[in-house]
Design an enzyme around this catalytic site. Structure first.
Site, PDB file in Angstrom:
ATOM      1  N   GLY A 209      99.417 -28.881  -5.881  1.00  0.00           N
ATOM      2  CA  GLY A 209      98.959 -30.214  -5.492  1.00  0.00           C
ATOM      3  C   GLY A 209      97.917 -30.761  -6.457  1.00  0.00           C
ATOM      4  O   GLY A 209      97.799 -30.305  -7.603  1.00  0.00           O
ATOM      5  N   ASP A 210      97.153 -31.729  -5.957  1.00  0.00           N
ATOM      6  CA  ASP A 210      96.143 -32.371  -6.801  1.00  0.00           C
ATOM      7  C   ASP A 210      95.069 -31.388  -7.257  1.00  0.00           C
ATOM      8  O   ASP A 210      94.530 -31.509  -8.356  1.00  0.00           O
ATOM      9  CB  ASP A 210      95.491 -33.529  -6.031  1.00  0.00           C
ATOM     10  CG  ASP A 210      96.505 -34.610  -5.677  1.00  0.00           C
ATOM     11  OD1 ASP A 210      97.417 -34.846  -6.489  1.00  0.00           O
ATOM     12  OD2 ASP A 210      96.402 -35.193  -4.578  1.00  0.00           O
TER      13      ASP A 210
ATOM     14  N   GLY B 190     101.937 -29.640  -3.059  1.00  0.00           N
ATOM     15  CA  GLY B 190     100.604 -29.626  -2.460  1.00  0.00           C
ATOM     16  C   GLY B 190     100.583 -30.359  -1.136  1.00  0.00           C
ATOM     17  O   GLY B 190     101.630 -30.556  -0.508  1.00  0.00           O
TER      18      GLY B 190
ATOM     19  N   ALA C  29      91.849 -18.679  -7.203  1.00  0.00           N
ATOM     20  CA  ALA C  29      91.472 -20.059  -7.534  1.00  0.00           C
ATOM     21  C   ALA C  29      90.823 -20.059  -8.920  1.00  0.00           C
ATOM     22  O   ALA C  29      90.071 -19.139  -9.257  1.00  0.00           O
ATOM     23  CB  ALA C  29      90.510 -20.598  -6.486  1.00  0.00           C
TER      24      ALA C  29
HETATM   25  N1  LIG Z   1      96.320 -17.947  -6.280  1.00  0.00           N
HETATM   26  C1  LIG Z   1      95.443 -18.731  -5.687  1.00  0.00           C
HETATM   27  N2  LIG Z   1      94.745 -18.304  -4.601  1.00  0.00           N
HETATM   28  C2  LIG Z   1      93.882 -19.126  -3.967  1.00  0.00           C
HETATM   29  N3  LIG Z   1      93.627 -20.406  -4.346  1.00  0.00           N
HETATM   30  C3  LIG Z   1      94.294 -20.877  -5.410  1.00  0.00           C
HETATM   31  C4  LIG Z   1      95.225 -20.076  -6.135  1.00  0.00           C
HETATM   32  N4  LIG Z   1      95.742 -20.826  -7.142  1.00  0.00           N
HETATM   33  C5  LIG Z   1      95.140 -22.031  -7.065  1.00  0.00           C
HETATM   34  N5  LIG Z   1      94.280 -22.081  -6.037  1.00  0.00           N
HETATM   35  C6  LIG Z   1      93.448 -23.209  -5.556  1.00  0.00           C
HETATM   36  O1  LIG Z   1      94.092 -23.778  -4.412  1.00  0.00           O
HETATM   37  C7  LIG Z   1      93.536 -25.072  -4.180  1.00  0.00           C
HETATM   38  C8  LIG Z   1      94.544 -26.004  -3.531  1.00  0.00           C
HETATM   39  O2  LIG Z   1      95.665 -26.082  -4.297  1.00  0.00           O
HETATM   40  P1  LIG Z   1      96.658 -27.308  -4.389  1.00  0.00           P
HETATM   41  O3  LIG Z   1      96.011 -28.486  -4.935  1.00  0.00           O
HETATM   42  O4  LIG Z   1      97.835 -26.772  -5.150  1.00  0.00           O
HETATM   43  O5  LIG Z   1      97.131 -27.574  -2.883  1.00  0.00           O
HETATM   44  P2  LIG Z   1      96.582 -28.522  -1.734  1.00  0.00           P
HETATM   45  O6  LIG Z   1      95.099 -28.555  -1.734  1.00  0.00           O
HETATM   46  O7  LIG Z   1      97.278 -28.080  -0.512  1.00  0.00           O
HETATM   47  O8  LIG Z   1      97.158 -29.944  -2.121  1.00  0.00           O
HETATM   48  P3  LIG Z   1      96.456 -31.350  -2.533  1.00  0.00           P
HETATM   49  O9  LIG Z   1      95.430 -31.012  -3.600  1.00  0.00           O
HETATM   50  O10 LIG Z   1      97.601 -32.172  -3.076  1.00  0.00           O
HETATM   51  O11 LIG Z   1      95.849 -31.943  -1.303  1.00  0.00           O
HETATM   52  C9  LIG Z   1      93.077 -25.555  -5.535  1.00  0.00           C
HETATM   53  O12 LIG Z   1      91.696 -25.823  -5.462  1.00  0.00           O
HETATM   54  C10 LIG Z   1      93.331 -24.391  -6.487  1.00  0.00           C
HETATM   55  O13 LIG Z   1      92.232 -24.207  -7.350  1.00  0.00           O
HETATM   56  C1  LIG Z   2      91.777 -42.756  11.631  1.00  0.00           C
HETATM   57  C2  LIG Z   2      92.517 -42.212  10.494  1.00  0.00           C
HETATM   58  C3  LIG Z   2      92.917 -43.243   9.483  1.00  0.00           C
HETATM   59  C4  LIG Z   2      93.804 -42.698   8.410  1.00  0.00           C
HETATM   60  C5  LIG Z   2      93.789 -43.558   7.185  1.00  0.00           C
HETATM   61  C6  LIG Z   2      94.760 -43.094   6.160  1.00  0.00           C
HETATM   62  C7  LIG Z   2      94.333 -43.465   4.776  1.00  0.00           C
HETATM   63  C8  LIG Z   2      94.996 -42.549   3.790  1.00  0.00           C
HETATM   64  C9  LIG Z   2      94.488 -42.750   2.395  1.00  0.00           C
HETATM   65  C10 LIG Z   2      94.835 -41.563   1.555  1.00  0.00           C
HETATM   66  C11 LIG Z   2      94.228 -41.648   0.203  1.00  0.00           C
HETATM   67  C12 LIG Z   2      94.377 -40.369  -0.539  1.00  0.00           C
HETATM   68  C13 LIG Z   2      93.685 -40.394  -1.828  1.00  0.00           C
HETATM   69  C14 LIG Z   2      93.885 -39.106  -2.553  1.00  0.00           C
HETATM   70  C15 LIG Z   2      93.017 -38.139  -2.571  1.00  0.00           C
HETATM   71  C16 LIG Z   2      93.270 -36.850  -3.259  1.00  0.00           C
HETATM   72  O1  LIG Z   2      92.578 -36.833  -4.469  1.00  0.00           O
HETATM   73  C17 LIG Z   2      92.782 -35.676  -2.413  1.00  0.00           C
HETATM   74  C18 LIG Z   2      93.293 -34.376  -2.998  1.00  0.00           C
HETATM   75  O2  LIG Z   2      94.647 -34.259  -2.833  1.00  0.00           O
HETATM   76  N1  LIG Z   2      93.259 -35.777  -1.046  1.00  0.00           N
HETATM   77  C19 LIG Z   2      92.429 -36.012  -0.045  1.00  0.00           C
HETATM   78  O3  LIG Z   2      91.242 -36.057  -0.186  1.00  0.00           O
HETATM   79  C20 LIG Z   2      93.058 -36.190   1.336  1.00  0.00           C
HETATM   80  C21 LIG Z   2      92.525 -37.430   2.001  1.00  0.00           C
HETATM   81  C22 LIG Z   2      93.188 -37.642   3.346  1.00  0.00           C
HETATM   82  C23 LIG Z   2      92.516 -38.709   4.138  1.00  0.00           C
HETATM   83  C24 LIG Z   2      93.071 -38.882   5.505  1.00  0.00           C
END
Ligand SMILES: Nc1ncnc2c1ncn2[C@@H]1O[C@H](COP(=O)(O)OP(=O)(O)OP(=O)(O)O)[C@@H](O)[C@H]1O
Ligand SMILES: CCCCCCCCCCCCC/C=C/[C@@H](O)[C@H](CO)NC(=O)CCCCC
Ligand SMILES: [Ca+2]
Length: 556
Positions: free
Chosen positions: A207-208, A250, A183
């Site tokens: 991902g994000d 992600g 990470a």
């Molecule tokens: N090689 C690695 N080993 C462990 N963690 C890593 C590595 N490369 C990146 N990361 C970390 O993994 C975490 C999650 O990554 P990523 O955002 O790609 O996926 P996600 O959390 O599943 O998706 P999202 O953010 O869309 O919900 C990030 O905080 C990133 O810093």
């Molecule tokens: C009783 C359950 C009701 C469910 C309601 C659903 C509402 C969904 C709204 C989703 C909004 C996502 C906003 C994005 C946030 C991202 O920066 C972050 C990193 O990827 N994801 C989450 O925090 C993941 C957040 C996931 C939340 C469920």
């Protein structure tokens, strides 16, 4: 405006002899002698232009290649030997790959093969099209790619190798690929080591959270190269020059979804190839004069902070962790007390209740910055003029959300704030006051359908340029300055409070900020939006449907 004709020949397309023309805007073809303006050669490859020809805009051509002898293309991505028809008996041909729009804002790689009577003509066409492509200087030639192998369902490496690398190679883009090993590997590499001058852009596969690493690396590097101190909360930050591409791999992929309209790796790769550019706002988050993080999507205290804290313990579950933690957090129904102060945005940029979402070429995002920020100096505004004057709101909240963009994602297709803008220099502040579980559920469920999630008396929304949050326990107990406290110190302190207030839902319990999917260590924060600090290889969500013309016909 009429375009200058560059080349014109009779070539055969899909067994039909056609008039084929190339000008600086498009490659077009039409069956010879066909004046109906209706019928086109073989299958339809794209829309018809004003003259009734099929066309591919030059800016959406991915590549052109001489077609191998004895081979003809019969469909997207499939090469096979086909029986010869008289008109295609000559094997000299070239194949043009181009962007093909499909459903739900997805793009595909389409192909059309044009047969020539001789090789010289064939090579002349290939060269003429390549010359036009070489004039598209906005297209990247060299990219630095970071792959998080552990994002989402751990498919990042495979997605890149199977779906994206072949498109980059077809478009003659060269790449340096780094598969991250820990990470923050990508962040630190960008911050200190990467030879950024060599590249036209940075691509992240993940991902994000992975995107967040990339922007932290790039923004910090840009500031330190220019001698700007990001710890100073009122410093004007220097925009990053390199564009960033996101190949979604992600769990939420909200930044990709909200800037492209889908979370499809091929679509994202094609937006990179054509050299799209979408500016984006970034929030800086400080605690006193210490820089904490940047955020581009959701900054959420209360509900979304608690979902994230719980879900981090369930990372092994992959994307499903958010559903489990979402339900668990909803059931706990915790609320938090605190004060929000904010600086409202100028009315030129609209309000979160507008019904017009941010789309490609958005008028609000294109306003000159003086019009977005208002021409008046904050100091010079009278107290009666509320614009430009800090406002204060105190209360008990189930959720405090700041959305710098819509935060649309597959879970919430229109997002947390459906009309938030990608590049207007503002953030939408959504305050969900304490209400019944049933009402909160109704509000949450509206994130997943078309109904207005703000249309409740317990929800308030403001479009702001800056805001501060102070939890109640920090306001009332000045000796409890948690600035220096480490995680374990805070935990001890709060568990003591909770024991003293066994009935909680206790309003003294603290939540955490969910900052683009990362947990922030401080509850009291100061947030400021930096208009268009970064650029993505994207164009925002396109307005038109699949079968509408994407370009004004007169331009083709
Ligand atoms: N090689 C690695 N080993 C462990 N963690 C890593 C590595 N490369 C990146 N990361 C970390 O993994 C975490 C999650 O990554 P990523 O955002 O790609 O996926 P996600 O959390 O599943 O998706 P999202 O953010 O869309 O919900 C990030 O905080 C990133 O810093
Ligand atoms: C009783 C359950 C009701 C469910 C309601 C659903 C509402 C969904 C709204 C989703 C909004 C996502 C906003 C994005 C946030 C991202 O920066 C972050 C990193 O990827 N994801 C989450 O925090 C993941 C957040 C996931 C939340 C469920
Ligand atoms: Ca914004």
């Amino acid at each position: 405006m009429e375009q200058k004709l560059l080349l014109s020949s009779q070539l055969s397309v899909h067994n039909t002899l056609c008039e084929v023309t190339l000008n600086s805007a498009a490659l077009s073809w039409r069956p010879r002698g066909d004046n109906t303006h209706k019928r086109a050669a073989g299958r339809r490859y794209g829309p018809l232009n004003a003259a009734g020809s099929q066309y591919v805009p030059v800016c959406e051509i991915i590549s052109v290649q001489e077609t191998e002898e004895d081979c003809a293309s019969t469909g997207v991505g499939k090469w096979q030997k086909v029986p010869q028809t008289p008109v295609e008996s000559n094997q000299h041909a070239f194949t043009v790959s181009y962007v093909e729009r499909t459903q739900k804002h997805r793009w595909r790689c389409g192909e059309v093969t044009l047969h020539c009577t001789d090789r010289t003509l064939c090579l002349q066409w290939v060269q003429a099209i390549r010359e036009q492509l070489s004039l598209l200087t906005i297209r990247p030639k060299r990219l630095l790619v970071y792959i998080n192998p552990y994002g989402g369902k751990h498919h990042g490496k495979r997605i890149y190798e199977q779906k994206v690398a072949p498109i980059f190679s077809r478009a003659s883009i060269s790449t340096d690929v780094i598969v991250t090993e820990w990470a923050n590997h990508a962040r630190d590499h960008l911050k200190t080591e990467a030879e950024l001058k060599k590249y036209d852009g940075v691509v992240c596969v993940g991902g994000d959270g992975m995107f967040s690493e990339i922007i932290h690396g790039l923004i910090s590097r840009t500031q330190s190269d220019s001698g700007v101190d990001q710890n100073l909360s009122d410093e004007t930050l220097i925009p990053c020059s390199l564009r960033i591409g996101i190949i979604p791999a992600g769990s939420t992929d909200c930044i990709c979804y909200a800037t492209v309209g889908s979370n499809d790796p091929v679509t994202s790769a094609l937006h990179i190839v054509v050299g799209d550019s979408q500016p984006m706002d970034v929030c800086s988050i400080h605690h006193n004069n210490t820089f904490l993080r940047y955020s581009v999507s959701l900054l959420g205290y209360g509900f979304y902070g608690d979902v994230l804290t719980d879900s981090e313990r369930k990372r092994w579950m992959g994307p499903a962790r958010y559903d489990i933690s979402g339900v668990k957090t909803f059931m706990s129904h915790r609320y938090y007390e605190g004060t929000i102060t904010f600086l409202p945005a100028d009315e030129n940029v609209g309000t979160p209740r507008d019904k017009l979402p941010c789309r490609t070429g958005c008028n609000i995002c294109s306003l000159p910055s003086a019009d977005k920020q208002g021409s008046r100096d904050e100091e010079s505004v009278s107290d009666t003029d509320r614009k430009g004057v800090w406002q204060v709101i105190r209360g008990k909240f189930l959720a405090i959300n700041a959305a710098c963009m819509s935060c649309a994602c597959p879970r919430s297709p229109k997002g947390l704030s459906p009309s938030a803008h990608l590049a207007d220099g503002t953030v939408d502040l959504i305050l969900v006051r304490r209400c019944s579980r049933f009402d909160f559920l109704r509000h949450l469920l509206r994130h997943t359908n078309k109904d207005d999630q703000f249309d409740y008396p317990f929800v308030e929304v403001y479009r702001v340029r800056q805001f501060h949050f102070t939890p109640r326990y920090e306001e009332t107990n000045s000796e409890l300055d948690l600035r220096e406290a480490d995680g374990s110190g805070r935990k001890r302190f709060f568990s003591r409070i909770c024991r003293e207030h066994p009935a909680c839902n206790c309003s003294l319990v603290h939540s955490s900020w969910n900052c683009d999917g990362e947990i922030l260590p401080h509850a009291a924060i100061q947030v400021r939006v930096h208009c268009q600090l970064i650029k993505l290889f994207a164009r925002g969500i396109e307005e038109h449907s699949v079968f509408e013309e994407p370009y004004p016909l007169s331009a083709i």
